[in-house]
Design a protein around this motif. Structure first.
Motif, PDB file in Angstrom:
ATOM      1  N   HIS A  92       0.864  -1.191   0.000  1.00  0.00           N
ATOM      2  CA  HIS A  92       0.000   0.000   0.000  1.00  0.00           C
ATOM      3  C   HIS A  92       0.894   1.233   0.000  1.00  0.00           C
ATOM      4  CE1 HIS A  92       1.111  -0.397   4.214  1.00  0.00           C
ATOM      5  NE2 HIS A  92       0.895   0.901   4.325  1.00  0.00           N
ATOM      6  N   ASP A  94       0.804   5.199   1.838  1.00  0.00           N
ATOM      7  CA  ASP A  94       0.097   5.887   2.920  1.00  0.00           C
ATOM      8  C   ASP A  94      -0.687   7.077   2.368  1.00  0.00           C
ATOM      9  OD1 ASP A  94       1.241   4.026   4.542  1.00  0.00           O
ATOM     10  OD2 ASP A  94       2.776   5.356   5.352  1.00  0.00           O
ATOM     11  N   TYR A 146      10.906   6.866   6.360  1.00  0.00           N
ATOM     12  CA  TYR A 146      10.903   6.597   4.919  1.00  0.00           C
ATOM     13  C   TYR A 146       9.813   7.437   4.250  1.00  0.00           C
ATOM     14  CZ  TYR A 146       7.062   3.400   6.149  1.00  0.00           C
ATOM     15  OH  TYR A 146       5.891   2.855   6.631  1.00  0.00           O
ATOM     16  N   HIS A 152       4.863   0.068   0.152  1.00  0.00           N
ATOM     17  CA  HIS A 152       5.534  -0.708   1.196  1.00  0.00           C
ATOM     18  C   HIS A 152       4.553  -1.701   1.797  1.00  0.00           C
ATOM     19  CE1 HIS A 152       4.027   3.082   2.990  1.00  0.00           C
ATOM     20  NE2 HIS A 152       3.612   2.310   3.973  1.00  0.00           N
TER      21      HIS A 152
END
Ligand code: NI
Length: 217
Positions: A92, A94, A146, A152
């Motif tokens: 996914h 964010d 990150y 991720h």
């Protein structure tokens, strides 16, 4: 660029956070996922731990690299997550915008690992980049920052429990490339801490003037 902040929580501070989480009530993590991530999010979260979240945020802010790595303007509340055997968080990205009353643009995501890596199997935070995938599983108390816009996932946990504190930061430096230039210059400045003042004056000037050029406050 990924940046590891080592030893954000140590000793008694780490023990305190873990002890509180031992007593926490854990709920399905889908409740706090954005619409796109909900379908692939399969973990537990502990709501209502605002004071513990503030304790973790204070520890992050005290870390010598957090300021120059993130250049934080505002930060989300800290969330606590747990993955038990069979749980994972599929690929996914964010949400770009978070919060209702106080809007936050998520530039950076962080995961602060809270369980000893030997105590659970699987559970690596895996981040896609141009070179492939990078799997990150850090010592308890270490944190990785990150870019929120990467794809991720959290690999399935097959034994034990993966505990982490996670959250998002809006940076005063929106562009990741500019943030990296400032990070490199600031790291160099830290290494020259004992150099004669006149030797580093122009480096300080350049860092300050790049901040003036790029920062949103
Ligand atoms: Ni995520």
């Amino acid at each position: 660029m990924l940046i590891v902040l080592a030893g954000v929580l140590e000793g008694e501070d780490l023990a305190r956070v873990r002890a509180r989480l031992d007593q926490a009530v854990w709920r399905d993590g889908k409740a706090t996922a954005g619409p796109a991530a909900r379908a692939v999010k399969n973990n537990l979260q502990a709501p209502g731990l605002a004071d513990l979240g503030a304790f973790v945020m204070d520890a992050l802010k005290r870390h010598p690299l957090f300021e120059i790595a993130a250049r934080p303007r505002r930060a989300s509340p800290v969330m606590f997550s747990k993955y038990e055997p069979g749980m994972d968080y599929g690929p996914h990205t964010d949400d770009a915008l978070m919060g209702v009353e106080e809007r936050l643009r998520a530039d950076l995501s962080y995961t602060l690992f809270l369980a000893d890596p030997e105590s659970y199997d699987g559970g690596a935070l895996t981040i896609e980049n141009a070179a492939g995938e990078q799997a990150i599983k850090l010592a308890a108390g270490d944190c990785v920052l990150y870019p929120s816009g990467t794809i991720h996932h959290v690999a399935p946990v097959s034994a034990g429990a993966r505990l982490a504190a996670v959250g998002w930061v809006q940076s005063t430096i929106r562009d990741a490339g500019q943030r990296e230039i400032l990070f490199d210059l600031s790291m160099t400045r830290m290494r020259l801490a004992n150099a004669p003042r006149e030797d580093v004056l122009r480096l300080d000037k350049s860092i300050s003037n790049l901040l003036r050029m790029w920062a949103e406050v």
